[in-house]
Design an enzyme around this catalytic site. Structure first.
Site, mmCIF file in Angstrom:
data_model
loop_
_atom_site.group_PDB
_atom_site.id
_atom_site.type_symbol
_atom_site.label_atom_id
_atom_site.label_comp_id
_atom_site.label_asym_id
_atom_site.label_seq_id
_atom_site.Cartn_x
_atom_site.Cartn_y
_atom_site.Cartn_z
ATOM 1 N N CYS A 57 1.001 -1.224 0.098
ATOM 2 C CA CYS A 57 -0.165 0.062 0.136
ATOM 3 C C CYS A 57 1.076 1.142 0.107
ATOM 4 C CB CYS A 57 -1.031 -0.075 1.121
ATOM 5 S SG CYS A 57 -0.379 0.228 2.774
HETATM 6 C C1 RB5 Z 1 -4.140 4.961 0.427
HETATM 7 O O1 RB5 Z 1 -4.234 6.441 0.113
HETATM 8 C C2 RB5 Z 1 -3.218 4.642 1.566
HETATM 9 O O2 RB5 Z 1 -3.837 5.414 2.654
HETATM 10 C C3 RB5 Z 1 -3.004 3.436 1.696
HETATM 11 O O3 RB5 Z 1 -2.428 3.016 0.412
HETATM 12 C C4 RB5 Z 1 -1.660 3.140 2.801
HETATM 13 O O4 RB5 Z 1 -0.875 3.939 2.755
HETATM 14 C C5 RB5 Z 1 -2.269 3.014 4.108
HETATM 15 O O5 RB5 Z 1 -1.565 2.288 4.905
#
Ligand code: RB5
Length: 152
Positions: free
Chosen positions: A66
């Site tokens: 993420c």
């Molecule tokens: C998404 O914008 C972001 O919040 C997610 O990818 C991640 O970093 C969450 O921990």
């Protein structure tokens, strides 16, 4: 081994390179999406897919990406049987498997670049759990937490 890979929009830019790194290391990538960049998607959905793939035996390990690596590791660790951690250094990517039986590597696509991601994936996949008594004992203690809260 089969390696399940999942990423939300925050990690999507790394996904193709990570899929390739898995194949280059002699393993079979299992793409759990996102299949296209979806700016509004939610990391728990990909954590769930990868956790289910690992827990069902469809994949031996997983890689989740993420933006920071934080949200997707928190989500993945809610699944019993999943031991996920963000590793942005090669020592932890290897040692997390050897000592702690980490089975899901989490990466922050907004934190690291593709070349480091490749090295981290290589270290993670090249490592095996060392079945020393003390590591087994610690793992059993962690697994006990999956049964619910204890008295103390
Ligand atoms: C998404 O914008 C972001 O919040 C997610 O990818 C991640 O970093 C969450 O921990």
């Amino acid at each position: 081994m089969i390696v399940a890979i999942g990423t939300d929009h925050g990690g999507f830019a790394l996904k193709e390179r990570v899929l390739r790194a898995v194949a280059e290391a002699g393993h079979e990538p299992f793409d759990c999406g996102a299949m296209t960049l979806q700016p509004g998607d939610d990391y728990p959905d990909y954590a769930e897919r990868v956790a289910n793939a690992v827990n069902s035996g469809r994949a031996a390990r997983g890689v989740l990406i993420c933006g920071s690596g934080v949200g997707i590791s928190i989500a993945a660790n809610k699944f019993a049987g999943i031991r996920a951690a963000i590793c942005h250094d090669t020592y932890a990517a290897r040692q997390g498997v050897e000592d702690d039986a980490m089975n899901v590597l989490c990466l922050g696509g907004r934190v690291i670049g593709p070349e480091l991601a490749v090295e981290l994936v290589r270290e993670f996949l090249g490592a095996e759990f060392k079945a020393f008594d003390r590591y087994e004992r610690r793992l059993r203690k962690v697994q006990r937490f999956e049964q619910g809260p204890s008295a103390g």
